[in-house]
Enzyme design. Structure first.
Site, mmCIF file in Angstrom:
data_model
loop_
_atom_site.group_PDB
_atom_site.id
_atom_site.type_symbol
_atom_site.label_atom_id
_atom_site.label_comp_id
_atom_site.label_asym_id
_atom_site.label_seq_id
_atom_site.Cartn_x
_atom_site.Cartn_y
_atom_site.Cartn_z
ATOM 1 N N ASP A 1 0.838 -1.197 0.000
ATOM 2 C CA ASP A 1 0.000 0.000 0.000
ATOM 3 C C ASP A 1 0.873 1.247 0.000
ATOM 4 O O ASP A 1 2.030 1.211 0.456
ATOM 5 C CB ASP A 1 -0.895 0.027 1.244
ATOM 6 C CG ASP A 1 -1.889 -1.117 1.250
ATOM 7 O OD1 ASP A 1 -2.299 -1.543 0.164
ATOM 8 O OD2 ASP A 1 -2.238 -1.580 2.354
ATOM 9 N N ARG B 1 -3.788 -5.056 7.769
ATOM 10 C CA ARG B 1 -4.871 -4.111 8.067
ATOM 11 C C ARG B 1 -6.100 -4.840 8.616
ATOM 12 O O ARG B 1 -6.794 -4.329 9.497
ATOM 13 C CB ARG B 1 -5.258 -3.348 6.804
ATOM 14 C CG ARG B 1 -4.317 -2.242 6.419
ATOM 15 C CD ARG B 1 -4.799 -1.536 5.174
ATOM 16 N NE ARG B 1 -4.766 -2.397 3.994
ATOM 17 C CZ ARG B 1 -5.337 -2.106 2.837
ATOM 18 N NH1 ARG B 1 -6.026 -0.984 2.706
ATOM 19 N NH2 ARG B 1 -5.233 -2.916 1.801
#
Length: 286
Positions: free
Chosen positions: A39, A176
């Site tokens: 990310d 996450r």
């Protein structure tokens, strides 16, 4: 430019595609690909293949990855990380370190994990994150992942409680999602505030280079060295090497996917045991 791998220490704020574009310019070739994205918020190990080594990426045994991360409890976000909008907040005053550590220990082992909605998983041909950006409500199915190890290295209990963790996990595991699910398990919500990938398969930060370092000295791990690092290796005699160049089966016993080499050390192919012989998975001599 020869064929090989580039191990980048990705900076924050860049997409993996941004890094690929930069390395294409540095390498002077369009044939650059990556072995798994990071990310924009995340930093750390990003493995890239150059020229013929792009064909190696899909076969590399990069199933195990390591991360260092910081999780903030008490705040849930739309993206399960600090880049998202706040969905809900809750006080963490009732939590203590022992409770947090006990809950974190539940996320070790074989798990069914629902990926974050803004993942790169395709839904009917379109990336999930693209659908979210377009305003769609995306629900992804749970998928099996394995967390081999999750070590809580620090806990800071306050009105904004945070914990630092080190994770060793299978490919496809979303850190996450662990932050989100840990917050949900504790009843306060949670999200990721920092993520650093410290290793992908056999490649760790010790062999990674920043983009600035690569701009000064482009370090390429030759494809033969990359194959030896990632797979069991077998050095062949000239007869078998000739068979490999034609993609023929070999009357050899292999324990699993194996990198095979010519007598002069040239990396020839990946072979695997099948139907009682060794058969080619990918030949790299063409």
């Amino acid at each position: 430019m020869t064929d090989g791998l580039v191990v980048v220490d990705k900076p924050g704020g860049m997409t993996s595609h941004d890094v690929v574009s930069r390395v294409r310019r540095l390498a002077g070739t369009r044939k650059v690909g990556h072995a798994g994205t990071l990310d924009p918020m995340a930093t750390g190990v990003l493995v890239l293949g150059v020229n013929r080594a792009t064909r190696l990426l899909g076969h590399l045994m990069l199933t195990e990855k390591r991360y260092d991360a910081t999780i903030r409890l008490g705040v849930a976000t739309t993206t399960d990380d600090a880049d998202g909008e706040v969905l809900a907040t809750a006080s963490t005053a009732g939590l203590d370190e022992a409770t947090i550590r006990a809950a974190a220990a539940e996320f070790v082992g074989d798990l069914m994990q629902v990926p974050t909605a803004v993942s790169a998983i395709k839904v009917d041909g379109k990336r999930a994150y693209q659908r979210v950006r377009e305003g769609e409500d995306v629900e992804l199915a749970a998928r099996p992942v394995t967390v081999h190890e999750l070590v809580v290295t620090d806990v800071r209990v306050s009105d904004s409680t945070e914990l630092d963790v080190s994770v060793r996990c299978s490919s496809g595991t979303y850190i996450r999602a662990i932050a989100r699910d840990l917050g949900a398990r504790l009843g306060v919500g949670g999200h990721l505030t920092a993520l650093r990938r410290t290793a992908v398969g056999p490649y760790d930060l010790g062999v990674a280079h920043t983009l600035d370092e690569l701009a000064e000295n482009f370090v390429l791990l030759p494809i033969a060295d990359a194959a030896r690092a990632a797979f069991p290796a077998l050095d062949l005699d000239e007869g078998h090497a000739t068979d490999v160049r034609y993609g023929r089966a070999l009357d050899l016993e292999l324990a699993g996917l194996t990198a095979v080499f010519a007598p002069d050390g040239q990396f020839l192919a990946l072979y695997e045991p099948r139907d009682g012989v060794a058969r080619a998975v990918a030949v790299f001599t063409g």
